[in-house]
Design an enzyme around this catalytic site. Sequence first.
Site, short mmCIF file in Angstrom:
data_model
loop_
_atom_site.label_atom_id
_atom_site.label_comp_id
_atom_site.label_asym_id
_atom_site.label_seq_id
_atom_site.Cartn_x
_atom_site.Cartn_y
_atom_site.Cartn_z
N LYS A 170 -10.59 6.86 0.16
CA LYS A 170 -10.93 5.44 0.04
C LYS A 170 -12.43 5.18 0.13
O LYS A 170 -12.92 4.17 -0.38
CB LYS A 170 -10.14 4.62 1.05
CG LYS A 170 -8.66 4.56 0.69
CD LYS A 170 -7.89 3.64 1.59
CE LYS A 170 -6.44 3.53 1.13
NZ LYS A 170 -5.69 4.79 1.24
N HIS A 203 -4.64 7.68 5.13
CA HIS A 203 -4.71 6.36 4.49
C HIS A 203 -6.14 5.82 4.60
O HIS A 203 -6.78 5.54 3.60
CB HIS A 203 -3.71 5.42 5.16
CG HIS A 203 -3.41 4.20 4.38
ND1 HIS A 203 -3.02 4.23 3.05
CD2 HIS A 203 -3.41 2.88 4.74
CE1 HIS A 203 -2.80 3.00 2.63
NE2 HIS A 203 -3.04 2.15 3.62
N HIS A 224 -9.59 0.87 -1.83
CA HIS A 224 -8.15 0.85 -1.59
C HIS A 224 -7.45 0.37 -2.86
O HIS A 224 -7.47 -0.82 -3.18
CB HIS A 224 -7.84 -0.09 -0.42
CG HIS A 224 -6.45 0.00 0.09
ND1 HIS A 224 -5.42 0.60 -0.61
CD2 HIS A 224 -5.88 -0.44 1.25
CE1 HIS A 224 -4.31 0.52 0.08
NE2 HIS A 224 -4.56 -0.10 1.22
N GLU A 239 -4.00 4.71 13.03
CA GLU A 239 -3.69 5.89 12.23
C GLU A 239 -4.28 7.16 12.83
O GLU A 239 -3.62 8.21 12.87
CB GLU A 239 -4.21 5.71 10.80
CG GLU A 239 -3.97 6.92 9.92
CD GLU A 239 -4.59 6.80 8.54
OE1 GLU A 239 -4.58 7.81 7.80
OE2 GLU A 239 -5.07 5.69 8.19
N CYS A 274 0.80 -1.23 0.00
CA CYS A 274 0.00 0.00 0.00
C CYS A 274 0.83 1.28 0.00
O CYS A 274 0.27 2.37 -0.14
CB CYS A 274 -0.94 0.01 1.21
SG CYS A 274 -1.79 -1.55 1.47
N PHE A 284 1.43 -3.22 4.73
CA PHE A 284 1.87 -4.49 5.31
C PHE A 284 3.39 -4.48 5.49
O PHE A 284 4.12 -3.96 4.65
CB PHE A 284 1.50 -5.65 4.39
CG PHE A 284 0.10 -6.18 4.58
CD1 PHE A 284 -0.79 -5.57 5.43
CD2 PHE A 284 -0.31 -7.31 3.88
CE1 PHE A 284 -2.07 -6.07 5.60
CE2 PHE A 284 -1.59 -7.82 4.04
CZ PHE A 284 -2.47 -7.19 4.91
#
Length: 411
Positions: A331, A302, A336, A313, A164, A396
């Site tokens: 998003k 994000h 995403h 976050e 990401c 990730f």
Amino acid sequence: MERVVITGMGFLSPLGNDWPTVREALYENRSAVRHMTEWDETDLNTRVAAPAAPFELDPELFSRKRTRAMGRVALMAVKASYDALEDAGLLGHPVLTSGDCGVAYGSSAGQPAAVAELANLILTKTCRGITATTYVRMMSHTAAVNIGIYFGLKGRIIPTSSACTSGSQGIGMAYEAIRYGKQKVMITGGSEELDATDAAIFDTLFATSCRYNDTPEQTPRPFDKDRDGLVVGEGAGTLVLESLSHAKARGARIYAEVIGFGENSDGVHITTPQSEQMGRAMELALEDAGIRPEDVDCVNGHGTATDRGDVAESHATARVFGDRVPYTTYKGHMGHTLGACGALEAIFALRSMEEGFVSPVLNLKDPDPACANLQYVRDSVRSLEQNVIMSNNFAFGGINTSLVFRRWLGE
């Protein structure tokens, strides 16, 4: 050190492939998420996704010979880069092949269909279906390499395959390559091809949205108490970065300046985000830019709509900015887009800054009390004068990125 400016942008996105179309979608609170009938025959829990809007390719520019080594992920990257270079007035410019222009570009992976071609060998013990282009279409650096070959680049090739943060990491690496005098121009961004395997990855982690399969426009729901996971999307976003001196020398139009980049890692867990390190990435970006938190006018986050991700976050952002700064994410509108999200979201935030508005976090109706009390932009587009914005992405592996952009006022 060189100052770094943005002179071109191009993209393919679920919301549309040109800025007027995307702007209209943002103002109308339009969702690009749809029910994926193509997945109904699978045993996936989720049935929603956000494919890229349809796009056409000029057969002379994208002939079979020129595209045979490209899967869709690379094809979208090259198309977005073509549009960005055209926007920057650099198509056919001698700098592209001079060695002074490079590429920093990412995707989570290569073409899934090419992966399947090789997987068939494992399953059937036969090479049937494997071609001379299988590996090139499959490899994680397929987007960066195909951009370099298509435009004849002789400079640096920096593949950023980091899930990401592939797109945002690419922008950061491109910025540093120019800032430290290694290149004059960089083509940068990220791309991602939609496939059921993308959804399956998150399905196995119970991180996909399933409750809204029959009402796709109501998901994802970043930071909302009724969120139930992410929605995968598709697209490509490319930015052209130049040294200020090079841009001025050729009389280029300048959109904005890249003034800061922060990146770090959690060093703890593959899929459990660490709020402290997220916040530290933002601080690193601010330090790199030489500014304070109060100098930032808007934060583009994000916001994946996952349980742990949104909580971590939001608290990281609150520790750095409090509840003073308007906060949004795209998003809710387009899911995403994985390797493309850092570039697509930065482009939309930059264009919104230029026009003086911030779009809302779509589907955020009732903020989760477990999330921090940020100044979430909700319900509708908000007019907002912005001179400095931050764009954050997390991936990730505990990879955290933060970019800071300043509006170009001609100085």
